[in-house]
Design a protein around this motif. Sequence first.
Motif, PDB file in Angstrom:
ATOM      1  N   ILE A 184     -19.113 -24.003   5.352  1.00  0.00           N
ATOM      2  CA  ILE A 184     -19.266 -24.092   6.798  1.00  0.00           C
ATOM      3  C   ILE A 184     -20.575 -23.404   7.182  1.00  0.00           C
ATOM      4  CG2 ILE A 184     -18.265 -23.550   9.046  1.00  0.00           C
ATOM      5  CD1 ILE A 184     -16.603 -25.514   7.403  1.00  0.00           C
ATOM      6  N   ALA A 185     -21.543 -24.194   7.630  1.00  0.00           N
ATOM      7  CA  ALA A 185     -22.824 -23.643   8.087  1.00  0.00           C
ATOM      8  C   ALA A 185     -22.600 -23.045   9.475  1.00  0.00           C
ATOM      9  CB  ALA A 185     -23.895 -24.724   8.108  1.00  0.00           C
ATOM     10  N   TRP A 186     -22.257 -21.777   9.510  1.00  0.00           N
ATOM     11  CA  TRP A 186     -21.796 -21.136  10.739  1.00  0.00           C
ATOM     12  C   TRP A 186     -22.959 -20.663  11.606  1.00  0.00           C
ATOM     13  CZ3 TRP A 186     -23.490 -16.089  10.631  1.00  0.00           C
ATOM     14  CH2 TRP A 186     -23.756 -15.543   9.360  1.00  0.00           C
ATOM     15  N   ASP A 187     -22.675 -20.603  12.903  1.00  0.00           N
ATOM     16  CA  ASP A 187     -23.621 -20.002  13.839  1.00  0.00           C
ATOM     17  C   ASP A 187     -23.101 -18.679  14.392  1.00  0.00           C
ATOM     18  OD1 ASP A 187     -21.860 -20.940  16.098  1.00  0.00           O
ATOM     19  OD2 ASP A 187     -22.636 -22.890  15.451  1.00  0.00           O
ATOM     20  N   HIS A 188     -21.839 -18.341  14.066  1.00  0.00           N
ATOM     21  CA  HIS A 188     -21.254 -17.050  14.432  1.00  0.00           C
ATOM     22  C   HIS A 188     -20.149 -16.768  13.424  1.00  0.00           C
ATOM     23  CE1 HIS A 188     -20.658 -13.749  17.265  1.00  0.00           C
ATOM     24  NE2 HIS A 188     -19.356 -13.906  17.134  1.00  0.00           N
ATOM     25  N   TYR A 189     -19.969 -15.486  13.109  1.00  0.00           N
ATOM     26  CA  TYR A 189     -18.987 -15.126  12.088  1.00  0.00           C
ATOM     27  C   TYR A 189     -18.136 -13.984  12.626  1.00  0.00           C
ATOM     28  CZ  TYR A 189     -17.296 -14.957   7.242  1.00  0.00           C
ATOM     29  OH  TYR A 189     -16.531 -15.042   6.111  1.00  0.00           O
ATOM     30  N   VAL A 190     -16.818 -14.114  12.448  1.00  0.00           N
ATOM     31  CA  VAL A 190     -15.878 -13.141  12.998  1.00  0.00           C
ATOM     32  C   VAL A 190     -14.917 -12.708  11.907  1.00  0.00           C
ATOM     33  CG1 VAL A 190     -14.144 -12.681  14.780  1.00  0.00           C
ATOM     34  CG2 VAL A 190     -15.989 -14.335  15.228  1.00  0.00           C
ATOM     35  N   ARG A 191     -14.721 -11.417  11.780  1.00  0.00           N
ATOM     36  CA  ARG A 191     -13.663 -10.898  10.910  1.00  0.00           C
ATOM     37  C   ARG A 191     -12.670 -10.151  11.797  1.00  0.00           C
ATOM     38  NH1 ARG A 191     -14.940  -7.310   5.647  1.00  0.00           N
ATOM     39  NH2 ARG A 191     -15.222  -9.343   4.659  1.00  0.00           N
ATOM     40  N   CYS A 192     -11.416 -10.573  11.732  1.00  0.00           N
ATOM     41  CA  CYS A 192     -10.367  -9.965  12.545  1.00  0.00           C
ATOM     42  C   CYS A 192      -9.577  -8.968  11.718  1.00  0.00           C
ATOM     43  CB  CYS A 192      -9.407 -11.029  13.076  1.00  0.00           C
ATOM     44  SG  CYS A 192     -10.143 -12.210  14.211  1.00  0.00           S
ATOM     45  N   MET A 193      -9.477  -7.752  12.195  1.00  0.00           N
ATOM     46  CA  MET A 193      -8.538  -6.801  11.614  1.00  0.00           C
ATOM     47  C   MET A 193      -7.183  -7.066  12.249  1.00  0.00           C
ATOM     48  SD  MET A 193      -8.071  -4.328   9.433  1.00  0.00           S
ATOM     49  CE  MET A 193      -9.701  -3.638   9.103  1.00  0.00           C
ATOM     50  N   MET A 242      -0.765  -6.285   7.423  1.00  0.00           N
ATOM     51  CA  MET A 242      -2.075  -5.651   7.257  1.00  0.00           C
ATOM     52  C   MET A 242      -2.964  -6.689   6.590  1.00  0.00           C
ATOM     53  SD  MET A 242      -2.918  -2.123   5.124  1.00  0.00           S
ATOM     54  CE  MET A 242      -2.033  -2.698   3.664  1.00  0.00           C
ATOM     55  N   ASN A 243      -4.032  -7.091   7.270  1.00  0.00           N
ATOM     56  CA  ASN A 243      -4.815  -8.211   6.747  1.00  0.00           C
ATOM     57  C   ASN A 243      -6.128  -8.278   7.511  1.00  0.00           C
ATOM     58  OD1 ASN A 243      -5.399 -10.527   5.243  1.00  0.00           O
ATOM     59  ND2 ASN A 243      -4.236 -11.900   6.553  1.00  0.00           N
ATOM     60  N   THR A 244      -7.101  -8.967   6.941  1.00  0.00           N
ATOM     61  CA  THR A 244      -8.253  -9.422   7.715  1.00  0.00           C
ATOM     62  C   THR A 244      -8.334 -10.934   7.602  1.00  0.00           C
ATOM     63  OG1 THR A 244      -9.724  -8.955   5.828  1.00  0.00           O
ATOM     64  CG2 THR A 244      -9.669  -7.335   7.612  1.00  0.00           C
ATOM     65  N   VAL A 245      -8.693 -11.563   8.710  1.00  0.00           N
ATOM     66  CA  VAL A 245      -8.853 -13.009   8.785  1.00  0.00           C
ATOM     67  C   VAL A 245     -10.291 -13.291   9.191  1.00  0.00           C
ATOM     68  CG1 VAL A 245      -8.121 -15.136   9.927  1.00  0.00           C
ATOM     69  CG2 VAL A 245      -6.436 -13.358   9.409  1.00  0.00           C
ATOM     70  N   PHE A 259      -8.381 -15.582   4.568  1.00  0.00           N
ATOM     71  CA  PHE A 259      -7.343 -14.827   5.270  1.00  0.00           C
ATOM     72  C   PHE A 259      -6.271 -14.335   4.312  1.00  0.00           C
ATOM     73  CE2 PHE A 259      -7.239 -19.366   5.869  1.00  0.00           C
ATOM     74  CZ  PHE A 259      -5.955 -19.783   5.553  1.00  0.00           C
ATOM     75  N   MET A 260      -6.651 -14.135   3.051  1.00  0.00           N
ATOM     76  CA  MET A 260      -5.785 -13.481   2.081  1.00  0.00           C
ATOM     77  C   MET A 260      -6.433 -12.155   1.697  1.00  0.00           C
ATOM     78  SD  MET A 260      -4.514 -14.843  -1.649  1.00  0.00           S
ATOM     79  CE  MET A 260      -4.997 -13.642  -2.887  1.00  0.00           C
ATOM     80  N   ASN A 261      -6.321 -11.181   2.605  1.00  0.00           N
ATOM     81  CA  ASN A 261      -6.894  -9.857   2.391  1.00  0.00           C
ATOM     82  C   ASN A 261      -5.852  -8.799   2.725  1.00  0.00           C
ATOM     83  OD1 ASN A 261      -9.826 -10.589   1.856  1.00  0.00           O
ATOM     84  ND2 ASN A 261      -9.487 -11.598   3.813  1.00  0.00           N
ATOM     85  N   PRO A 262      -4.702  -8.805   2.021  1.00  0.00           N
ATOM     86  CA  PRO A 262      -3.606  -7.909   2.385  1.00  0.00           C
ATOM     87  C   PRO A 262      -3.813  -6.449   2.003  1.00  0.00           C
ATOM     88  CG  PRO A 262      -2.981  -9.301   0.539  1.00  0.00           C
ATOM     89  CD  PRO A 262      -4.309  -9.780   0.992  1.00  0.00           C
ATOM     90  N   ALA A 263      -4.940  -6.120   1.387  1.00  0.00           N
ATOM     91  CA  ALA A 263      -5.362  -4.720   1.240  1.00  0.00           C
ATOM     92  C   ALA A 263      -6.802  -4.651   1.752  1.00  0.00           C
ATOM     93  CB  ALA A 263      -5.268  -4.246  -0.205  1.00  0.00           C
ATOM     94  N   PRO A 264      -6.988  -4.872   3.059  1.00  0.00           N
ATOM     95  CA  PRO A 264      -8.345  -5.029   3.593  1.00  0.00           C
ATOM     96  C   PRO A 264      -9.158  -3.741   3.519  1.00  0.00           C
ATOM     97  CG  PRO A 264      -6.758  -4.861   5.378  1.00  0.00           C
ATOM     98  CD  PRO A 264      -5.962  -4.970   4.106  1.00  0.00           C
ATOM     99  N   ASP A 265     -10.458  -3.920   3.470  1.00  0.00           N
ATOM    100  CA  ASP A 265     -11.387  -2.789   3.464  1.00  0.00           C
ATOM    101  C   ASP A 265     -11.244  -2.033   4.790  1.00  0.00           C
ATOM    102  OD1 ASP A 265     -13.469  -1.021   3.275  1.00  0.00           O
ATOM    103  OD2 ASP A 265     -15.054  -2.535   3.323  1.00  0.00           O
ATOM    104  N   MET A 266     -10.859  -0.757   4.693  1.00  0.00           N
ATOM    105  CA  MET A 266     -10.737   0.081   5.884  1.00  0.00           C
ATOM    106  C   MET A 266     -11.615   1.319   5.782  1.00  0.00           C
ATOM    107  SD  MET A 266      -6.700  -0.076   6.877  1.00  0.00           S
ATOM    108  CE  MET A 266      -5.967  -1.539   7.626  1.00  0.00           C
ATOM    109  N   ASP A 267     -12.632   1.257   4.969  1.00  0.00           N
ATOM    110  CA  ASP A 267     -13.520   2.400   4.809  1.00  0.00           C
ATOM    111  C   ASP A 267     -14.301   2.660   6.090  1.00  0.00           C
ATOM    112  OD1 ASP A 267     -14.952   4.319   2.838  1.00  0.00           O
ATOM    113  OD2 ASP A 267     -16.576   3.253   3.848  1.00  0.00           O
ATOM    114  N   ILE A 268     -14.479   3.907   6.425  1.00  0.00           N
ATOM    115  CA  ILE A 268     -15.140   4.260   7.677  1.00  0.00           C
ATOM    116  C   ILE A 268     -16.585   3.771   7.708  1.00  0.00           C
ATOM    117  CG2 ILE A 268     -15.827   6.558   6.839  1.00  0.00           C
ATOM    118  CD1 ILE A 268     -15.300   7.572   9.717  1.00  0.00           C
ATOM    119  N   TYR A 269     -17.256   3.752   6.553  1.00  0.00           N
ATOM    120  CA  TYR A 269     -18.646   3.310   6.535  1.00  0.00           C
ATOM    121  C   TYR A 269     -18.757   1.790   6.582  1.00  0.00           C
ATOM    122  CZ  TYR A 269     -20.001   8.102   5.633  1.00  0.00           C
ATOM    123  OH  TYR A 269     -20.192   9.454   5.740  1.00  0.00           O
TER     124      TYR A 269
END
Length: 309
Positions: A184-193, A242-245, A259-269
């Motif tokens: 998908i040649a995207w023009d905007h990208y969104v990651r949902c916690m 608990m996931n990111t999509v 949308f298969m991220n059931p141990a999503p990155d939650m690092d503060i940095y």
Amino acid sequence: MTDIKKVGVMVGREWSFPPAFIEEVNRRNVGVYAEYVKLGGTVQNEPNEYAVIVDRISHEIKYYRTYLKNAILQGTYVINNPFWWSADDKFFEASLATKLGVASPRTVVLPNKGYVPGVVSESLRNLKYPIDWQAIADYVGMPAILKDAWGGGWRDVYKVNTIDELIYHYDQSDQLCMIVQEFIAWDHYVRCMCIGQETILPMKYDPHERKYHVEHAHLDPDLGRRVVHDARLLNRALGYDMNTVEFAVRDGVPYAIDFMNPAPDMDIYSLTPHYFEWALNAMSDLVISRATQPVWQGYQYPWGKLVRP
């Protein structure tokens, strides 16, 4: 309070979220006490001391996964549910998204390139050979994305521009089960916690830089509503608490591409301090709710209805 509910956390190498989460839950002083889970072998039907366990690592440690299944049998609420997580793959999710009416890239799952010892030609009599690479390329288009059906953390992900590149990277995949997907040649990208299947935070994300941008008004109202709706729908269908999509937006249409991220990155940095604080509070709210208002996950399975009629 005499009836203290214990919450356990299972972690790997991450350092910022787990201690902050434990501190936040304990700071609230609401009759819920959080700590790291400690294991040294588990007895059959051993009662579990935790009301809730937050699992960040069992996808890499098989003993942890078996322990967590027994924990559910004993009444513990596990985030995320190990029975579903064990069976999940990105190809099924792509098919499920389309069935649910969520835009998703065209996807093909490929036969393994390599196999465990003991698999011989007779074991593969159900496979057609050779693979019709041209038909696959015609379906997904070029360029395309080749990735592990169970992968995460951007491992074993390749953008391929030609059939020759697709075959080359497939030939290196060994025993991984790979999918090839429309790019998908995207023009905007969104990651949902996504926390608790309902609480959704759409964040602007740059997958090239692997960086979040704290821009609260990055979505117009209609697109924002659709992204939140689709993320909720996917998490309800998958049972993830608990996931990111991730959505790649093309011509105003959000395509759910990961949308298969059931141990999503939650690092503060990674998240930035602003989004880290949001995730910390949302997860603490969820876990305290599950600890003080128990829900038994076993009722989702045939064995659960027999154990607790």
